[in-house]
Scaffold this motif. Structure first.
Motif, PDB file in Angstrom:
ATOM      1  N   VAL A   1       0.772  -1.075   0.099  1.00 23.96           N
ATOM      2  CA  VAL A   1      -0.003   0.054  -0.109  1.00 23.96           C
ATOM      3  C   VAL A   1       0.931   1.251   0.123  1.00 23.96           C
ATOM      4  CG1 VAL A   1      -1.825   1.262   1.434  1.00 23.96           C
ATOM      5  CG2 VAL A   1      -2.004  -1.342   1.091  1.00 23.96           C
ATOM      6  N   ASP A   2       1.948   1.141   0.797  1.00 15.55           N
ATOM      7  CA  ASP A   2       2.829   2.463   0.754  1.00 15.55           C
ATOM      8  C   ASP A   2       3.471   2.588  -0.711  1.00 15.55           C
ATOM      9  OD1 ASP A   2       2.560   2.650   3.585  1.00 15.55           O
ATOM     10  OD2 ASP A   2       4.318   1.585   4.119  1.00 15.55           O
ATOM     11  N   ALA A   3       3.981   1.609  -1.246  1.00 16.96           N
ATOM     12  CA  ALA A   3       4.474   1.848  -2.375  1.00 16.96           C
ATOM     13  C   ALA A   3       3.473   2.443  -3.610  1.00 16.96           C
ATOM     14  CB  ALA A   3       5.037   0.473  -3.047  1.00 16.96           C
ATOM     15  N   ALA A   4       2.362   2.043  -3.337  1.00 16.03           N
ATOM     16  CA  ALA A   4       1.046   2.034  -4.494  1.00 16.03           C
ATOM     17  C   ALA A   4       1.018   3.930  -4.071  1.00 16.03           C
ATOM     18  CB  ALA A   4      -0.084   1.435  -4.092  1.00 16.03           C
ATOM     19  N   LEU A   5       0.773   4.204  -2.746  1.00 20.58           N
ATOM     20  CA  LEU A   5       0.693   5.725  -2.480  1.00 20.58           C
ATOM     21  C   LEU A   5       1.535   6.366  -2.940  1.00 20.58           C
ATOM     22  CD1 LEU A   5      -1.033   5.366   1.181  1.00 20.58           C
ATOM     23  CD2 LEU A   5      -1.980   6.241  -0.690  1.00 20.58           C
ATOM     24  N   LYS A   6       2.904   6.153  -2.757  1.00 23.34           N
ATOM     25  CA  LYS A   6       4.089   6.945  -3.574  1.00 23.34           C
ATOM     26  C   LYS A   6       3.849   7.002  -4.993  1.00 23.34           C
ATOM     27  CE  LYS A   6       7.199   5.794   0.118  1.00 23.34           C
ATOM     28  NZ  LYS A   6       8.556   4.700   0.280  1.00 23.34           N
ATOM     29  N   TYR A   7       3.389   5.722  -5.447  1.00 26.31           N
ATOM     30  CA  TYR A   7       3.086   5.982  -7.190  1.00 26.31           C
ATOM     31  C   TYR A   7       2.241   6.976  -7.605  1.00 26.31           C
ATOM     32  CZ  TYR A   7       3.512   3.805 -11.823  1.00 26.31           C
ATOM     33  OH  TYR A   7       3.874   3.591 -12.978  1.00 26.31           O
ATOM     34  N   ILE A   8       1.155   7.013  -6.656  1.00 25.22           N
ATOM     35  CA  ILE A   8      -0.051   8.122  -7.043  1.00 25.22           C
ATOM     36  C   ILE A   8       0.277   9.267  -6.708  1.00 25.22           C
ATOM     37  CG2 ILE A   8      -2.691   8.603  -6.188  1.00 25.22           C
ATOM     38  CD1 ILE A   8      -2.614   5.743  -5.472  1.00 25.22           C
ATOM     39  N   VAL A   9       0.766   9.456  -5.450  1.00 30.32           N
ATOM     40  CA  VAL A   9       1.020  11.045  -4.927  1.00 30.32           C
ATOM     41  C   VAL A   9       2.391  11.690  -6.049  1.00 30.32           C
ATOM     42  CG1 VAL A   9       2.052  12.363  -3.037  1.00 30.32           C
ATOM     43  CG2 VAL A   9       0.612  10.527  -2.508  1.00 30.32           C
ATOM     44  N   SER A  10       3.240  10.924  -6.367  1.00 24.42           N
ATOM     45  CA  SER A  10       4.311  11.514  -7.211  1.00 24.42           C
ATOM     46  C   SER A  10       4.013  11.604  -8.888  1.00 24.42           C
ATOM     47  CB  SER A  10       5.489  10.456  -7.240  1.00 24.42           C
ATOM     48  OG  SER A  10       5.252   9.203  -7.655  1.00 24.42           O
ATOM     49  N   MET A  11       2.511  11.134  -9.049  1.00 26.74           N
ATOM     50  CA  MET A  11       1.925  11.047 -10.324  1.00 26.74           C
ATOM     51  C   MET A  11       2.655  10.140 -11.185  1.00 26.74           C
ATOM     52  SD  MET A  11       1.253  15.191 -10.650  1.00 26.74           S
ATOM     53  CE  MET A  11       2.920  15.753  -9.944  1.00 26.74           C
ATOM     54  N   GLY A  12       3.175   8.980 -10.679  1.00 30.53           N
ATOM     55  CA  GLY A  12       3.732   8.101 -11.554  1.00 30.53           C
ATOM     56  C   GLY A  12       5.314   8.228 -11.492  1.00 30.53           C
ATOM     57  N   VAL A  13       5.879   9.402 -11.002  1.00 30.23           N
ATOM     58  CA  VAL A  13       7.447   9.630 -11.190  1.00 30.23           C
ATOM     59  C   VAL A  13       8.104   8.564 -10.530  1.00 30.23           C
ATOM     60  CG1 VAL A  13       9.156  11.199 -10.769  1.00 30.23           C
ATOM     61  CG2 VAL A  13       7.130  11.917 -11.687  1.00 30.23           C
ATOM     62  N   VAL A  14       7.656   8.338  -9.160  1.00 31.72           N
ATOM     63  CA  VAL A  14       8.226   7.478  -8.241  1.00 31.72           C
ATOM     64  C   VAL A  14       7.547   5.931  -8.445  1.00 31.72           C
ATOM     65  CG1 VAL A  14       8.948   6.844  -5.710  1.00 31.72           C
ATOM     66  CG2 VAL A  14       8.721   9.096  -6.573  1.00 31.72           C
ATOM     67  N   ALA A  15       8.273   5.300  -9.505  1.00 25.92           N
ATOM     68  CA  ALA A  15       7.762   3.873  -9.819  1.00 25.92           C
ATOM     69  C   ALA A  15       8.092   2.948  -8.762  1.00 25.92           C
ATOM     70  CB  ALA A  15       8.428   3.554 -11.015  1.00 25.92           C
ATOM     71  N   PRO A  16       7.394   1.892  -8.549  1.00 19.90           N
ATOM     72  CA  PRO A  16       7.531   0.943  -7.448  1.00 19.90           C
ATOM     73  C   PRO A  16       8.688   0.156  -7.991  1.00 19.90           C
ATOM     74  CG  PRO A  16       5.375   0.375  -8.770  1.00 19.90           C
ATOM     75  CD  PRO A  16       6.020   1.801  -9.093  1.00 19.90           C
ATOM     76  N   GLU A  17       9.240  -0.639  -7.103  1.00 17.42           N
ATOM     77  CA  GLU A  17      10.412  -1.691  -7.464  1.00 17.42           C
ATOM     78  C   GLU A  17       9.917  -2.725  -8.548  1.00 17.42           C
ATOM     79  OE1 GLU A  17      12.010  -3.581  -4.225  1.00 17.42           O
ATOM     80  OE2 GLU A  17      12.766  -1.825  -3.367  1.00 17.42           O
ATOM     81  N   HIS A  18      10.869  -3.038  -9.414  1.00 17.80           N
ATOM     82  CA  HIS A  18      10.452  -3.938 -10.412  1.00 17.80           C
ATOM     83  C   HIS A  18      10.424  -5.346  -9.874  1.00 17.80           C
ATOM     84  CE1 HIS A  18       9.975  -5.737 -14.587  1.00 17.80           C
ATOM     85  NE2 HIS A  18      11.101  -6.558 -14.471  1.00 17.80           N
ATOM     86  N   LEU A  19       9.324  -6.289 -10.301  1.00 20.01           N
ATOM     87  CA  LEU A  19       9.120  -7.476  -9.754  1.00 20.01           C
ATOM     88  C   LEU A  19       9.200  -8.441 -11.268  1.00 20.01           C
ATOM     89  CD1 LEU A  19       6.489  -7.214  -7.111  1.00 20.01           C
ATOM     90  CD2 LEU A  19       8.998  -7.402  -6.839  1.00 20.01           C
ATOM     91  N   PRO A  20       9.856  -9.770 -10.704  1.00 20.13           N
ATOM     92  CA  PRO A  20       9.848 -10.470 -11.932  1.00 20.13           C
ATOM     93  C   PRO A  20       8.423 -10.784 -12.558  1.00 20.13           C
ATOM     94  CG  PRO A  20      11.057 -11.370 -10.286  1.00 20.13           C
ATOM     95  CD  PRO A  20      10.429 -10.289  -9.627  1.00 20.13           C
ATOM     96  N   THR A  21       8.434 -10.993 -13.795  1.00 23.97           N
ATOM     97  CA  THR A  21       6.857 -11.292 -14.367  1.00 23.97           C
ATOM     98  C   THR A  21       6.712 -12.779 -13.984  1.00 23.97           C
ATOM     99  OG1 THR A  21       7.909  -9.912 -16.187  1.00 23.97           O
ATOM    100  CG2 THR A  21       5.941 -11.372 -16.672  1.00 23.97           C
ATOM    101  N   LYS A  22       5.411 -12.687 -13.732  1.00 20.97           N
ATOM    102  CA  LYS A  22       4.745 -13.999 -13.228  1.00 20.97           C
ATOM    103  C   LYS A  22       4.319 -14.702 -14.672  1.00 20.97           C
ATOM    104  CE  LYS A  22       2.494 -12.289  -9.157  1.00 20.97           C
ATOM    105  NZ  LYS A  22       1.327 -12.173  -8.240  1.00 20.97           N
ATOM    106  N   GLU A  23       4.667 -16.064 -14.359  1.00 25.67           N
ATOM    107  CA  GLU A  23       4.137 -16.869 -15.690  1.00 25.67           C
ATOM    108  C   GLU A  23       2.780 -17.100 -15.769  1.00 25.67           C
ATOM    109  OE1 GLU A  23       6.183 -20.596 -15.164  1.00 25.67           O
ATOM    110  OE2 GLU A  23       8.251 -19.736 -15.415  1.00 25.67           O
TER     111      GLU A  23
END
Length: 201
Positions: free
Chosen positions: A179-201
């Protein structure tokens, strides 16, 4: 010179905003000193105001309230106080609504804002981030055919305002994001992107 000026802004603006928010929070919490008798006020005892003393007092009051409310006698007194408030006409509805919302948001057993989701909004070809807040209840669920969930969609850059939606669960994608990462993503208008996770199969 333009490059150095922008670099200076990038260093000082976050610091200035952080200090401004801290000053606002501390000065607001210092208002709790008004509860202290005049002879115990800092300006009476020490001849000057002491910034942050009200913050310490507020934290101590909150901690002691929680400590007392967790024992048998304190719990009984809290229930007695709540029954008294429920007897007052206007206060009853206001206090009941606020308590229900606060219990849902701050309770460790609650499900509010526990999951970030991706959903199509405001139309099918546009996507945004929201937060699961539960499932529709009351008479509302009697008029919804299918499996629906309640979603809060915050606005950018101010997440305290937003939209409450009820959507089919199949149209909501749960994200592997805190939730914290999502809030940062929203407040920063997409500038502060969350950490990249491996793509799920």
């Amino acid at each position: 010179m333009r490059k150095y000026f922008i670099t200076g802004l990038l260093v000082l603006v976050p610091l200035a905003i952080t200090l401004w928010v801290l000053n606002l929070v501390i000065s607001t919490m210092d208002q709790s000193l008004l509860l202290v008798p005049e002879r115990w006020q800092p300006h009476t005892l020490f001849g000057r105001e002491i910034p942050g003393l009200g913050t310490i007092l507020t934290i101590a009051i909150v901690f002691l309230t929680g400590l007392l409310a967790n024992n048998l006698v304190g719990n009984y007194l809290v229930r007695l106080w709540e029954r008294l408030l429920h007897r007052i006409p206007v206060v009853s509805s206001l206090y009941g609504s606020v308590k229900q919302v606060s219990d849902t948001l701050f309770s460790s057993s609650g499900n509010a804002f526990r999951k970030a989701v991706l959903l199509p909004y405001p139309h099918a070809e546009c996507w945004t981030i929201g937060f699961l807040t539960g499932v529709p209840g009351g008479d509302v669920k009697n008029h919804l055919v299918g499996d629906f969930v309640s979603v809060y969609v915050p606005t950018t850059p101010n997440p305290t305002s937003g939209f409450f939606l009820m959507m089919e669960r199949s149209k909501v994608i749960e994200l592997d994001m805190s939730v914290d990462a999502a809030l940062k993503y929203i407040v920063s208008m997409g500038v502060v992107a969350p950490e990249h996770l491996p793509t799920k199969e």
